[in-house]
Design an enzyme around this catalytic site. Structure first.
Site, PDB file in Angstrom:
ATOM      1  N   THR A 194       0.595  -1.028  -0.090  1.00 31.04           N
ATOM      2  CA  THR A 194      -0.144  -0.345   0.014  1.00 31.04           C
ATOM      3  C   THR A 194       0.914   1.228   0.150  1.00 31.04           C
ATOM      4  O   THR A 194       2.131   1.841   0.720  1.00 31.04           O
ATOM      5  CB  THR A 194      -0.731   0.234   1.337  1.00 31.04           C
ATOM      6  OG1 THR A 194      -2.280   1.241   1.307  1.00 31.04           O
ATOM      7  CG2 THR A 194      -0.056   0.131   2.377  1.00 31.04           C
ATOM      8  N   ARG A 195       0.201   2.335  -0.350  1.00 29.27           N
ATOM      9  CA  ARG A 195       1.050   3.878  -0.686  1.00 29.27           C
ATOM     10  C   ARG A 195      -0.129   4.889  -0.100  1.00 29.27           C
ATOM     11  O   ARG A 195       0.065   5.765   0.245  1.00 29.27           O
ATOM     12  CB  ARG A 195       1.897   4.541  -2.089  1.00 29.27           C
ATOM     13  CG  ARG A 195       0.522   3.616  -2.632  1.00 29.27           C
ATOM     14  CD  ARG A 195       1.076   4.797  -4.135  1.00 29.27           C
ATOM     15  NE  ARG A 195       0.462   5.634  -4.407  1.00 29.27           N
ATOM     16  CZ  ARG A 195      -0.993   5.814  -4.747  1.00 29.27           C
ATOM     17  NH1 ARG A 195      -1.729   5.096  -5.941  1.00 29.27           N
ATOM     18  NH2 ARG A 195      -1.223   7.339  -5.160  1.00 29.27           N
ATOM     19  N   HIS A 199      -7.580   2.517   5.763  1.00 29.04           N
ATOM     20  CA  HIS A 199      -8.997   2.372   6.724  1.00 29.04           C
ATOM     21  C   HIS A 199      -9.905   1.281   6.700  1.00 29.04           C
ATOM     22  O   HIS A 199      -9.063  -0.094   6.677  1.00 29.04           O
ATOM     23  CB  HIS A 199      -9.940   3.771   5.708  1.00 29.04           C
ATOM     24  CG  HIS A 199      -9.065   5.117   4.858  1.00 29.04           C
ATOM     25  ND1 HIS A 199      -8.271   5.827   6.413  1.00 29.04           N
ATOM     26  CD2 HIS A 199      -8.775   5.409   4.256  1.00 29.04           C
ATOM     27  CE1 HIS A 199      -7.669   6.705   6.154  1.00 29.04           C
ATOM     28  NE2 HIS A 199      -8.085   6.649   4.389  1.00 29.04           N
ATOM     29  N   HIS A 202      -9.589  -1.316   3.532  1.00 28.51           N
ATOM     30  CA  HIS A 202      -8.525  -2.070   3.755  1.00 28.51           C
ATOM     31  C   HIS A 202      -8.474  -3.312   4.698  1.00 28.51           C
ATOM     32  O   HIS A 202      -8.084  -4.329   4.407  1.00 28.51           O
ATOM     33  CB  HIS A 202      -7.579  -1.450   3.800  1.00 28.51           C
ATOM     34  CG  HIS A 202      -7.081  -0.196   2.791  1.00 28.51           C
ATOM     35  ND1 HIS A 202      -7.865   1.241   3.359  1.00 28.51           N
ATOM     36  CD2 HIS A 202      -6.725   0.104   1.295  1.00 28.51           C
ATOM     37  CE1 HIS A 202      -7.436   1.736   2.116  1.00 28.51           C
ATOM     38  NE2 HIS A 202      -6.755   1.044   1.252  1.00 28.51           N
ATOM     39  N   ARG A 288      -8.533  -3.470  -6.699  1.00 27.95           N
ATOM     40  CA  ARG A 288      -8.715  -2.781  -7.626  1.00 27.95           C
ATOM     41  C   ARG A 288      -7.479  -1.648  -8.807  1.00 27.95           C
ATOM     42  O   ARG A 288      -7.161  -1.388  -7.813  1.00 27.95           O
ATOM     43  CB  ARG A 288      -9.768  -1.919  -7.438  1.00 27.95           C
ATOM     44  CG  ARG A 288     -10.841  -1.127  -9.061  1.00 27.95           C
ATOM     45  CD  ARG A 288     -12.031  -0.932  -8.149  1.00 27.95           C
ATOM     46  NE  ARG A 288     -12.428  -0.282  -8.912  1.00 27.95           N
ATOM     47  CZ  ARG A 288     -11.904   1.261  -9.650  1.00 27.95           C
ATOM     48  NH1 ARG A 288     -10.956   1.833  -9.208  1.00 27.95           N
ATOM     49  NH2 ARG A 288     -12.989   1.995 -10.576  1.00 27.95           N
TER      50      ARG A 288
END
Ligand code: PPS
Length: 568
Positions: A194-195, A199, A202, A288
């Site tokens: 992740t970058r 939340h 996730h 996605r």
């Protein structure tokens, strides 16, 4: 028996004793000062994160990777990892020569034997690797505007890791992670890349992925370089730390990855998978629009939302790491839980807050609902992205000498100080020239230097939440634009043209300078013997003739209010 994903992986480092010796010898070599992106690449080359690469790509490997996603020997490798340099530096190097690779403070991290030197066709690289030669793609923009013209390739010998002063305990090399998994007895590990801050969506996605793969979970965020405009990694890591206690500690771990992302969508997903395999993971989550760069210059997406999953799937068997694919997760109001978008029952109410909407709510200090994120994450984000009425900004007056800039700027300063809440600094033309720019004259070069200095100070003030009021003549539009760009990285820039005509300024001639300019006793005088570019689209244009100073300053306050910069 150690299972393959947990066995030690080859690194490019020499032993400690050899490194001490090599460091002294490398001091004599021609050296290249690495860019921040090259430092990230070198770190992962040296520690095995980019295994099987043994250095920056040579030309045959580069050509093959660009056109076929494979090294010249056929091994799958989707991303060119190249050492781009300037033409001047390349001219000073002959093939076969060793060079030292230094970080930005001059520390030698490794050496490279230059086996290849060539000038790439960047438009071809852009088309093949990123899918379009369009500078709206951050990596294509980097390729054309930041990367050097010539590439050098060759094997690297590692001397030491780049030094990180932040979150040291949370950074792990592939071998450190493999050792940790061995120690914990974790045979199956699913990695989450992740970058962004995590939340609730996730969290749900990672929980489901771990369950589906019957694996332990590694939260593996990128802290090297991400997409320009992303939330800085300091804030993000504090956010990750804030949600870590939502996960079971016996089956979840977090480690930071110093990768420089390229935002290359499908190719990047395959690259990420290989990197995670090198870090000892057996599964990798692809959601996605994985590593999506956003819209192209025509306003369309560069890649389809599930292109990354498709490409990963094609190569999965060969890669040796399994994909856990996910559809977009959305919140279903009636069920009070998150579900993949394609599993939501017909007619159900789906709630979603996009990245843009989240930024808007943060900027305006609006509510961020509990179903969307965790209170601790939101409070971290609010600290870094305070509401606009609490952010720093710069008010930049421009106009002829004697137009009234300083007087209005002073009145504005007093009004803002009366309101309170933020420190205010006045960078008036005359004052700056006495202090910051006392050695400068009025040539174009000197005026530009003067304005760039003002811009630098204003951007620092803005970054730190203060208000900078600048009041120089600033006659050149290009320089004003450059200052705007400097400041807008950190907060709003409000350009105000004090549009008093040159005739009126000369009539007022407060300092007696126009008379001297007319007599030729002052050279290069703006409006008399030197140019002034009238601002085309300032945020505000002030007419001062027959208008009181107080009213002019008040117009500025109203403008600031309408922009949300001062609370109503
Ligand atoms: S610039 O172009 O923005 O760097 O100029 P700035 O630093 O604002 O100029 C500050 C004051 O210098 C006085 N002065 C001159 N102005 C223009 N041209 C020439 N040649 C010149 N020589 C001296 C002038 O009083 C400017 O003050 P202001 O506050 O604008 O009246």
């Amino acid at each position: 028996m150690i299972i393959p994903n947990l066995a030690p992986i080859p690194e490019l480092f020499v032993s400690y004793d050899s490194a001490q010796k090599l460091k002294v010898e490398a001091g004599e070599l021609t050296s290249w000062d690495l860019s921040p992106r090259q430092i990230c690449d070198l770190e992962l080359l040296m520690n095995g994160g980019f295994n099987p690469l043994k250095g920056f790509l040579g030309q045959a490997d580069y050509d093959s990777v660009v056109d076929t996603m494979r090294l010249a020997d056929g091994t799958l490798w989707p991303m060119p990892v190249t050492l781009d340099v300037t033409e001047d530096f390349a001219d000073s190097i002959v093939e076969g020569q060793d060079i030292a690779l230094r970080d930005q403070e001059g520390v030698i991290l490794g050496t490279m034997t230059v086996t290849d030197k060539w000038t790439p066709v960047k438009s071809h690289e852009a088309e093949q690797v990123f899918g379009a030669n369009d500078v709206a793609h951050p990596a294509v923009n980097y390729l054309h505007h930041a990367a050097g013209k010539v590439y050098l390739g060759g094997p690297v010998t590692g001397i030491q890791q780049p030094v990180h002063y932040d979150f040291r305990g949370r950074r792990d090399t592939p071998n450190e992670l493999r050792a940790y998994f061995r120690k914990m007895g974790w045979r199956r590990v699913v990695a989450f890349q992740t970058r962004n801050p995590l939340h609730r969506a996730h969290q749900e996605l990672t929980f489901r992925a771990a369950k589906e793969a019957q694996a332990n979970l590694l939260i593996h965020p990128v802290v090297g370089m991400t997409k320009p405009g992303d939330i800085d990694h300091f804030t993000r890591v504090r956010c990750y730390e804030a949600v870590l206690d939502q996960y079971p500690s016996t089956t979840t771990s977090m480690s930071l990855l110093n990768l420089a992302m390229r935002m290359a969508g499908p190719r990047e997903a395959v690259w990420h998978g290989l990197i995670r395999k090198n870090h000892g993971c057996t599964h990798f989550i692809v959601g996605r629009d994985h590593a999506g760069p956003g819209k192209n210059s025509k306003g369309d997406d560069f890649y389809g939302p599930y292109d990354a999953q498709d490409l990963f799937r094609q190569h999965e068997a060969e890669m040796g790491i399994e994909m856990v694919d996910f559809k977009h997760m959305v919140y279903v109001q009636e069920r009070a839980e998150y579900q993949p978008a394609d599993e939501v029952a017909k007619g159900a109410t789906v709630l979603n807050i996009s990245g843009t909407e989240l930024r808007r709510r943060l900027a305006e200090g609006l509510e961020i609902p509990d179903w969307f994120s965790f209170p601790d994450v939101v409070s971290e984000l609010r600290k870094t992205r305070p509401a606009r009425s609490k952010q720093g900004f710069t008010v930049f007056f421009t106009g002829f000498s004697g137009s009234g800039k300083s007087t209005i700027a002073n009145a504005l300063m007093v009004k803002l100080m009366e309101m309170g809440g933020r420190p205010v600094t006045l960078l008036d033309g005359d004052i700056v020239r006495k202090n910051l720019s006392s050695e400068l004259g009025f040539s174009k070069e000197h005026r530009d230097l003067n304005i760039r200095r003002i811009g630098y100070v204003a951007s620092e003030i803005t970054k730190n939440g203060g208000i900078a009021i600048c009041a120089p003549i600033a006659p050149y539009a290009t320089t004003r634009r450059a200052v705007r760009e400097d400041v807008e990285q950190f907060g709003a820039f409000i350009e105000i043209h004090v549009a008093t005509s040159i005739e009126e300024c000369e009539r007022r001639d407060r300092k007696g300078l126009y008379k001297l300019a007319r007599e030729g006793k002052i050279k290069e005088f703006t409006g008399i013997s030197d140019p002034y570019d009238i601002p085309e689209k300032p945020e505000l244009r002030l007419e001062t003739e027959n208008v009181e100073v107080d009213n002019c300053a008040h117009q500025v306050i109203l403008k600031l209010e309408s922009m949300g910069l001062v609370a109503a």
